[in-house]
Design a protein around this motif. Structure first.
Motif, PDB file in Angstrom:
ATOM      1  N   LYS A 185      58.923  60.968  47.613  1.00  0.00           N
ATOM      2  CA  LYS A 185      57.944  62.085  48.444  1.00  0.00           C
ATOM      3  C   LYS A 185      56.810  61.515  47.887  1.00  0.00           C
ATOM      4  N   ASP A 186      56.086  61.370  46.523  1.00  0.00           N
ATOM      5  CA  ASP A 186      54.953  61.338  46.365  1.00  0.00           C
ATOM      6  C   ASP A 186      54.561  60.262  47.055  1.00  0.00           C
ATOM      7  N   TYR A 187      55.682  58.526  47.096  1.00  0.00           N
ATOM      8  CA  TYR A 187      54.908  57.362  47.217  1.00  0.00           C
ATOM      9  C   TYR A 187      54.725  57.040  48.472  1.00  0.00           C
TER      10      TYR A 187
ATOM     11  N   ARG B 254      51.036  54.858  45.737  1.00  0.00           N
ATOM     12  CA  ARG B 254      51.507  55.051  47.168  1.00  0.00           C
ATOM     13  C   ARG B 254      51.285  53.803  48.140  1.00  0.00           C
TER      14      ARG B 254
ATOM     15  N   TYR C  97      63.330  63.190  36.120  1.00  0.00           N
ATOM     16  CA  TYR C  97      63.017  63.046  37.290  1.00  0.00           C
ATOM     17  C   TYR C  97      63.531  62.715  38.720  1.00  0.00           C
TER      18      TYR C  97
ATOM     19  N   GLU D  28      46.308  54.114  44.401  1.00  0.00           N
ATOM     20  CA  GLU D  28      47.308  54.717  43.300  1.00  0.00           C
ATOM     21  C   GLU D  28      47.897  54.094  43.588  1.00  0.00           C
TER      22      GLU D  28
ATOM     23  N   SER E   7      52.874  61.026  50.625  1.00  0.00           N
ATOM     24  CA  SER E   7      51.675  60.887  50.289  1.00  0.00           C
ATOM     25  C   SER E   7      50.391  60.092  50.442  1.00  0.00           C
ATOM     26  N   SER E   8      51.443  59.277  51.193  1.00  0.00           N
ATOM     27  CA  SER E   8      51.089  57.834  51.643  1.00  0.00           C
ATOM     28  C   SER E   8      49.156  58.384  52.364  1.00  0.00           C
TER      29      SER E   8
ATOM     30  N   ALA F 184      61.637  63.194  45.162  1.00  0.00           N
ATOM     31  CA  ALA F 184      60.560  63.875  44.668  1.00  0.00           C
ATOM     32  C   ALA F 184      59.554  62.749  44.188  1.00  0.00           C
ATOM     33  N   LEU F 185      60.383  60.931  43.709  1.00  0.00           N
ATOM     34  CA  LEU F 185      59.749  59.788  43.641  1.00  0.00           C
ATOM     35  C   LEU F 185      58.748  59.080  44.678  1.00  0.00           C
TER      36      LEU F 185
ATOM     37  N   LYS G 257      57.711  57.394  31.328  1.00  0.00           N
ATOM     38  CA  LYS G 257      58.389  58.098  32.426  1.00  0.00           C
ATOM     39  C   LYS G 257      60.081  59.356  32.360  1.00  0.00           C
TER      40      LYS G 257
END
Length: 522
Positions: free
Chosen positions: A244-246, A262, A237, A260, A249-250, A241-242, A233
């Motif tokens: 938001k992705d988790y 999420r 980072y 994934e 984007s769920s 961003a971490l 990793k």
């Protein structure tokens, strides 16, 4: 456990609150308690401090809100004094604790979300995520720091990531319950005063220190901390961003995709990282460490032998309930209208599970927002067009990784003519004449839901699974889905020409048993 009648009264009250559109007064300028707002504020911090990496941000949060106790110092190390422009006391009246350029309303918001506490039936330090679940922020933040330090802060026999996020709190709550110091060992779940303007999170039962939201936050801390502990990793980072992705984007934009990273898959992700025996060992070891570092009189008086059994057994029950059982979105979270009248209670345990598809809505829902809208649409159809008391199904299965509570574990449904009092009606959102739901969606019912129902005493161990078409003249649950469930272990052939054993329940509007429950009317 909540009795069925008590649960009905609480859900009725919360449903009326949602229906009225009333929200508790908000502090002027302070954002609503949504994960989106947490991420937005972190983005602002990162803009003001572009040199900060994830570790800098989470350490400032720990330093700022006094997470720096002896236990965490032992696991994660001591923090250096506050950097210039940062004050260690967030309540300090002079200046802004996050620096003069940082919005005071954002500072007040962070003060609230970083401090987890339960007072009466209100839980604070909790935010609503886009997947429809609520998480405590404190164990999440601690888990991120523990993950980043996992390979450097090594303690023999102890995984600092599990110990910092969940191990100690879980073990202590189980012990306090065992010793009669609290009325519940774990939980409960809760509901927001208003989904769009979330301000007050009300618990649905007597509280424990380790609520559902705390467990969600701790699990997310373990999952994301483990992700960050991987050597590949990048150090640059960003925390925003971490998260938001988790969280943002769920959902499962591709319904056929595998699990994934999420938030809506947190239970599966946690299970892949931590099995029950590991969690038992870590919880016990964490409690022993805390015992050595604290002066808690209840702990000091207990030797390791007396600690062992209640922690081991309690963690087993925790794992079955919060890891192996599916996460069920309660009625108040999808915006259910109140039940019309008084529900009839089921006589448990039941012997059957009846599988349906909704047909309409015809597409799988892959986000909480979409699934909740589908639930409201079906309830309107059943209550207004069919003139039923409520949505007919016991539970509804989304393709977002969650089950949705319909009439639930305790109330007689209106889903399978002549058999409503004998089994649970479980419906998959979508039209499954030609294709089947995603693998993880099928597993929610085939593996998780049924196993959990048996453990809770809601289903008999030798329960039977039927497709709706086996009992009623209908194409439900669709050709493809029926072919799929016919391969399941508890599926059995049934002659639907047999006289229905159920007693028809008459309501003011007519009989809930006289209709087929799918939108297509087939």
């Amino acid at each position: 456990m909540i009795t069925a009648n008590f649960a009905f009264l609480q859900l009725l009250l919360l449903s009326l609150l949602h229906a009225s559109g009333i929200a508790m007064p908000t502090e002027e300028g302070v954002p609503s308690f949504h994960m989106d707002n947490v991420i937005q504020i972190i983005e602002e911090l990162e803009r003001l401090h572009p040199q900060w990496e994830i570790l800098h941000t989470v350490q400032h949060f720990r330093q700022w809100h006094d997470y720096n106790n002896a236990y965490l110092e032992h696991l994660l190390g001591k923090l250096s004094p506050a950097s210039p422009g940062l004050k260690q006391d967030p309540e300090e009246p002079q200046g802004n604790p996050m620096g003069p350029k940082f919005s005071p309303s954002y500072s007040r918001f962070l003060v609230k979300v970083l401090k987890h506490q339960v007072i009466g039936d209100v839980e604070s330090g909790v935010v609503l995520t886009p997947d429809g679940t609520s998480v405590a922020v404190a164990p999440l933040i601690i888990g991120l720091e523990a993950g980043l330090k996992r390979n450097t802060c090594v303690i023999t026999g102890l995984d600092s990531l599990i110990a910092a996020t969940l191990g100690k709190d879980l073990g202590l709550s189980l012990l306090n319950f065992h010793n009669g110091l609290q009325s519940k060992a774990l939980g409960p779940n809760g509901c927001w005063d208003n989904i769009s303007r979330a301000q007050v999170y009300v618990l649905l039962d007597d509280p424990s220190p380790v609520t559902d939201a705390f467990i969600n936050g701790a699990m997310d801390g373990v999952v994301l901390g483990a992700h960050l502990s991987q050597p590949d990793k990048p150090n640059s980072y960003k925390l925003s961003a971490l998260l938001k992705d988790y969280y943002v984007s769920s959902g499962t934009k591709k319904p056929k995709s595998d699990v994934e990273l999420r938030s809506n898959f947190r239970r599966s992700l946690f299970a892949a990282l931590v099995n029950v025996s590991v969690l038992q060992d870590q919880a016990l070891t964490s409690v022993l460490l805390y015992k050595n570092l604290s002066s808690d009189p209840h702990l000091v008086a207990m030797n390791e032998t007396r600690l062992h059994d209640p922690v081991k057994q309690g963690v087993q029950e925790f794992y079955e309930t919060y890891v192996e059982c599916p996460n069920i979105i309660p009625r108040c979270m999808w915006g259910a209208q109140p039940y019309k009248g008084t529900p009839t209670n089921l006589t448990l345990p039941l012997k059957f599970v009846y599988i349906h598809h909704t047909y309409e809505p015809g597409q799988p829902c892959t986000t909480f927002e979409q699934c909740a809208a589908d639930m409201r649409s079906m309830q309107r159809f059943h209550q207004n067009d069919r003139q039923w008391d409520d949505i007919g199904y016991s539970f509804v299965v989304g393709s977002d990784g969650y089950l949705y509570e319909g009439r639930g574990w305790f109330w007689v449904g209106a889903h399978t003519k002549g058999h409503n009092s004998l089994g649970y009606g479980v419906s998959f959102i979508g039209n499954y004449m030609e294709e089947i739901p995603a693998g993880f969606t099928l597993s929610l019912v085939r593996d998780s839901f049924t196993t959990c129902a048996v453990r809770k005493g809601h289903l008999v161990p030798n329960y039977t699974i039927h497709g709706h078409r086996q009992l009623v003249a209908t194409s439900c649950p669709g050709d493809a889905l029926f072919s799929e469930i016919s391969t399941w272990k508890h599926f059995k052939i049934h002659n639907r020409l047999e006289p229905p054993p159920d007693t028809i329940r008459v309501t003011k509007e007519g009989t809930e048993n006289e209709y087929v429950n799918e939108f297509d009317g087939k």
